[in-house]
Design a protein around this motif. Structure first.
Motif, PDB file in Angstrom:
ATOM      1  N   CYS A  74       0.912  -1.201  -0.181  1.00 48.07           N
ATOM      2  CA  CYS A  74       0.058  -0.034  -0.069  1.00 48.07           C
ATOM      3  C   CYS A  74       0.796   1.331  -0.010  1.00 48.07           C
ATOM      4  CB  CYS A  74      -0.961  -0.069   1.122  1.00 48.07           C
ATOM      5  SG  CYS A  74      -0.281  -0.161   2.628  1.00 48.07           S
ATOM      6  N   GLU A 119       1.030   3.221  -3.302  1.00 51.10           N
ATOM      7  CA  GLU A 119       0.120   4.004  -3.975  1.00 51.10           C
ATOM      8  C   GLU A 119       0.479   5.085  -4.829  1.00 51.10           C
ATOM      9  OE1 GLU A 119      -3.697   3.773  -4.264  1.00 51.10           O
ATOM     10  OE2 GLU A 119      -3.850   1.483  -3.534  1.00 51.10           O
ATOM     11  N   MET A 136      -2.847  -4.088  -8.282  1.00 51.40           N
ATOM     12  CA  MET A 136      -2.448  -2.616  -7.830  1.00 51.40           C
ATOM     13  C   MET A 136      -2.129  -2.101  -9.157  1.00 51.40           C
ATOM     14  SD  MET A 136      -0.005  -0.435  -5.722  1.00 51.40           S
ATOM     15  CE  MET A 136      -0.665  -0.556  -3.913  1.00 51.40           C
TER      16      MET A 136
END
Ligand code: DX5
Ligand code: ZN
Length: 214
Positions: free
Chosen positions: A120, A123, A160
């Motif tokens: 994460c 991002e 992602m």
């Protein structure tokens, strides 16, 4: 599959022979691990050795800096003629600036994550990097056991990248062998680093081909 054998497992008493083998082989890149004894609990080799290697290696150089403040060495890495400069997320408080400096120097830029760092954190940088290097062992040593959770991490990173529309490649480093490599390929890896699996074999070129064919 892009294959990047790691020089860390080569015979340092006869590097020339191992680099000749890499030049002859179907390897795409040569992975070079730089350690400082601070960011990781080991020291490998530094720029004088890298310069000698760069002079005779015909493959693209994939430079993995396991050092604090890697942004300080952009010019030195550039001077090697490196293709890819990998810096650790954990070592760069101003990662966006460091990535920009690598690009300004004319190299491809990769961000590397330790096994305990979640994806994460990528991002807001994934669109600016050419590659993400996921460590599949704790950095510092060759020949360690593959961390199984990495397979899930590769799949999540792949999702992602697709969601955000990034062009970043996924590279993995650590514990790559004939058992883990097919599963990593299936999970979405683009680049395999392999040290002991390649250099620990009596027939390293064959092992490179087996990884290439995945
Ligand atoms: C470890 C290095 C690796 C190492 C991998 O910190 O970043 O590139 O050479 O070695 P193997 O493939 O033996 O796990
Ligand atoms: Zn490495």
């Amino acid at each position: 599959m892009i294959v990047s054998p790691s020089l860390l497992s080569a015979n340092f008493a006869d590097l020339k022979s191992d680099i000749d083998m890499i030049n002859r082989s179907e390897a795409d890149w040569l992975h070079l691990d730089i350690m400082d004894g601070v960011f990781v609990p080991n020291i490998s080799f530094g720029f004088p050795v890298l310069k000698a290697v760069a002079k005779i290696c015909t493959k693209k150089l994939d430079v993995h800096l396991m050092i604090v403040d890697p942004g300080k060495f952009v010019n030195e890495v550039k001077a090697l003629g490196a293709y890819m400069m990998n810096v650790h997320y954990e070592a760069c408080p101003h990662l966006h600036r460091t990535i920009q400096q690598i690009h300004d120097a004319g190299m491809k830029a990769a961000v590397t994550l330790n096994p305990a760092t979640p994806i994460c954190v990528l991002e807001d940088i994934i669109q600016d990097v050419d590659m993400v290097l996921l460590m599949t062992v704790n950095p510092g040593f060759g020949g360690q056991k593959f961390i199984e959770h990495s397979i899930e991490k590769v799949k999540a990173l792949k999702a992602m990248i697709e969601r955000i529309g990034s062009k970043a490649l996924i590279e993995v480093d650590g514990g790559v062998n004939n058992e883990t490599a097919p599963r990593l390929a299936e999970a979405g890896v683009d680049v395999l680093v392999a040290g002991s699996y390649v250099f620990g074999s009596p027939n390293p070129e064959e092992r490179i081909i087996s990884l290439k064919n995945l």
